[in-house]
Enzyme design. Structure first.
Site, PDB file in Angstrom:
ATOM      1  CG  ASP A 148      -9.712 -21.292 -27.207  1.00  0.00           C
ATOM      2  OD1 ASP A 148      -9.528 -20.288 -27.930  1.00  0.00           O
ATOM      3  OD2 ASP A 148      -8.774 -22.043 -26.843  1.00  0.00           O
ATOM      4  CD  GLU A 168      -9.307 -23.974 -35.018  1.00  0.00           C
ATOM      5  OE1 GLU A 168      -8.950 -23.994 -33.819  1.00  0.00           O
ATOM      6  OE2 GLU A 168      -9.397 -24.991 -35.719  1.00  0.00           O
ATOM      7  NE  ARG A 222      -5.664 -27.926 -30.598  1.00  0.00           N
ATOM      8  CZ  ARG A 222      -4.932 -27.516 -31.611  1.00  0.00           C
ATOM      9  NH1 ARG A 222      -4.551 -28.354 -32.553  1.00  0.00           N
ATOM     10  NH2 ARG A 222      -4.561 -26.244 -31.704  1.00  0.00           N
ATOM     11  N   GLY A 276       0.397 -26.967 -35.960  1.00  0.00           N
ATOM     12  CA  GLY A 276      -1.008 -26.763 -35.602  1.00  0.00           C
ATOM     13  C   GLY A 276      -1.612 -27.973 -34.904  1.00  0.00           C
ATOM     14  CB  SER A 329      -1.814 -28.692 -29.652  1.00  0.00           C
ATOM     15  OG  SER A 329      -1.873 -27.766 -28.624  1.00  0.00           O
ATOM     16  CB  SER A 330       4.176 -29.554 -30.633  1.00  0.00           C
ATOM     17  OG  SER A 330       4.289 -28.249 -31.145  1.00  0.00           O
ATOM     18  CG  ASP A 352      -4.486 -25.805 -28.209  1.00  0.00           C
ATOM     19  OD1 ASP A 352      -5.584 -25.958 -28.775  1.00  0.00           O
ATOM     20  OD2 ASP A 352      -3.607 -25.019 -28.614  1.00  0.00           O
TER      21      ASP A 352
HETATM   22  C1  GLA Z   1      -4.280 -22.007 -30.565  1.00  0.00           C
HETATM   23  C2  GLA Z   1      -4.603 -21.693 -29.102  1.00  0.00           C
HETATM   24  C3  GLA Z   1      -6.000 -22.188 -28.725  1.00  0.00           C
HETATM   25  C4  GLA Z   1      -7.049 -21.735 -29.738  1.00  0.00           C
HETATM   26  C5  GLA Z   1      -6.584 -22.018 -31.163  1.00  0.00           C
HETATM   27  C6  GLA Z   1      -7.523 -21.447 -32.193  1.00  0.00           C
HETATM   28  O1  GLA Z   1      -4.156 -23.381 -30.760  1.00  0.00           O
HETATM   29  O2  GLA Z   1      -3.659 -22.282 -28.247  1.00  0.00           O
HETATM   30  O3  GLA Z   1      -6.330 -21.767 -27.423  1.00  0.00           O
HETATM   31  O4  GLA Z   1      -7.356 -20.381 -29.556  1.00  0.00           O
HETATM   32  O5  GLA Z   1      -5.289 -21.503 -31.423  1.00  0.00           O
HETATM   33  O6  GLA Z   1      -8.764 -22.056 -32.122  1.00  0.00           O
END
Ligand code: GLA
Length: 380
Positions: free
Chosen positions: A37, A34, A28, A126, A128-129, A174
């Site tokens: 969440d 940012e 993702r 960054g 989201s692996s 993510d």
């Molecule tokens: C990481 C976390 C998410 C989010 C981002 C920053 O990817 O897993 O939950 O907090 O950082 O936006």
């Protein structure tokens, strides 16, 4: 679709038999919103066409055997009765082991299986692996045990696994993004009530990821410290989360918060407002406004939240000079990628130019590639 899939071939090479099930999860990217969440804010990620596959088959022994194409060597083995997080070179497996443990804890009868992981989603960039690894594991467990969860339930179990086994107290963005992704759309997620609103993305813009090559490790404590800062700031302002804070309230509390907590809170509050404005600008096709909001988001993450790094700042500066519509760091920060909005017909030139100018300036080769918004994780 690649059902000929490298993962099926690797499975038979590694385990000498056919796999029974293959799950695939996209990564993702977050357009804006940012580090909000976990304060119940609004975020706007989309699932990208870079994937992790998991091919698996049951075994009669009560244990797990996993093999990753990016690690190689012998499969990692662990008894289902002794699930625990690993460290050092084996820490990559925690995303898998943690999900198994979480499904067991939730009452699912998980039997032994062997699995291989492969794909083209870069690790630690960054994108989201981690959520992708978690989601393919969850899908494989659901498929082999016959207990289907909703994408929302699955996302929550994966998040719990990351907290418990990877030691990162992450939000839910993510996991929701990779499980609920919709082709051609971003998802505006309100983390307070977990409503997901698909927003169509303009076909005339390309999304270019530029990988700084700096590997981020959110488990080193900086992520947890930011989260703790937000919790302290909210509680000093008499609030449960910073989602409820107006900028005027944060400003009024500036002295008692002190400089650091004030800036952390200001980031969260202003970023939430930017997400809302970004959704309107997307709808109205206001390109310049999209760019302005992304620039403000990056500046806030750099100066107030302090999660950027020199390499990301340089990439944002160069992308602006080259003529990106919008550019900013994306994801947890401390390295990883920038996301760049570029007119589709200029995307190839942009990728070239940013790599060349970055190498000239920083003496470091980097990689830039376009991504498309795709559907979420599924069994193939
Ligand atoms: C990481 C976390 C998410 C989010 C981002 C920053 O990817 O897993 O939950 O907090 O950082 O936006």
């Amino acid at each position: 679709m690649f059902l000929s899939t490298p993962s099926l071939r690797s499975f038979s090479e590694v385990f000498g038999r056919e796999a029974l099930v293959v799950a695939r999860s996209p990564g993702r990217v977050n357009l804006i919103g940012e580090h909000v969440d976990y304060q119940m804010g609004r975020v706007m990620p989309f699932a990208v066409d870079r994937y992790i596959d998991c091919a698996a088959a049951p075994i009669s022994e009560p244990e797990i055997r996993i093999w990753s194409s990016s690690i190689g060597g012998a499969p990692l083995r662990m008894a289902l009765s002794e699930l625990r997080p690993l460290d050092g070179d084996d820490a990559w497996a925690n995303y898998v082991l943690g999900v198994i443990a979480e499904y067991v804890r939730s009452g699912v009868e998980v039997a032994g299986f062997e699995a291989i992981l492969s794909g083209d989603l870069p690790l630690g960039a960054g994108l989201s692996s981690s959520a992708a690894l978690e989601s393919v594991t969850a899908l494989v467990i659901e498929s082999l045990s016959g207990c289907a969860k909703s994408p929302m339930e699955r996302s929550k179990l994966c998040q719990a696994a990351e907290h418990a086994f990877a030691g990162v107290p992450c939000g839910l963005m993510d996991q929701l993004a990779v499980n609920h992704g919709r082709a051609g759309h971003a998802l505006m997620i309100d983390c307070r009530d977990l409503t997901l609103t698909p927003l169509p993305l303009p076909a005339e813009l390309s999304f270019v990821m530029v990988n700084s090559g700096v590997r981020h490790a959110l488990a080193d404590g900086e992520y947890a410290r930011r989260k703790a800062d937000c919790e302290s700031a909210a509680s000093m302002l008499g609030l449960t989360t910073l989602r409820e804070a107006e900028l005027s309230v944060v400003d009024a509390g500036r002295e008692s918060l002190g400089d650091r907590l004030y800036r952390r809170a200001r980031h969260v509050v202003t970023e939430n407002a930017r997400v809302e404005r970004f959704a309107e600008a997307l709808k109205n096709g206001e390109r310049a406004e999209l760019g302005r909001l992304m620039a403000a988001s990056h500046a806030s993450l750099r100066d107030d939240y302090e999660v950027s790094c020199t390499e990301l700042d340089v990439l944002v500066e160069l992308a602006t000079d080259i003529g990106a519509v919008g550019t900013r760091m994306t994801g947890g920060g401390f390295g990883g990628c920038t996301i760049n909005l570029v007119p589709r017909e200029q995307a190839a030139t942009f990728c070239n130019e940013i790599c060349i100018t970055y190498q000239k300036r920083q003496g470091q080769a980097i990689e830039a590639f376009t991504v498309e918004p795709v559907d979420g994780a599924a069994i193939l």
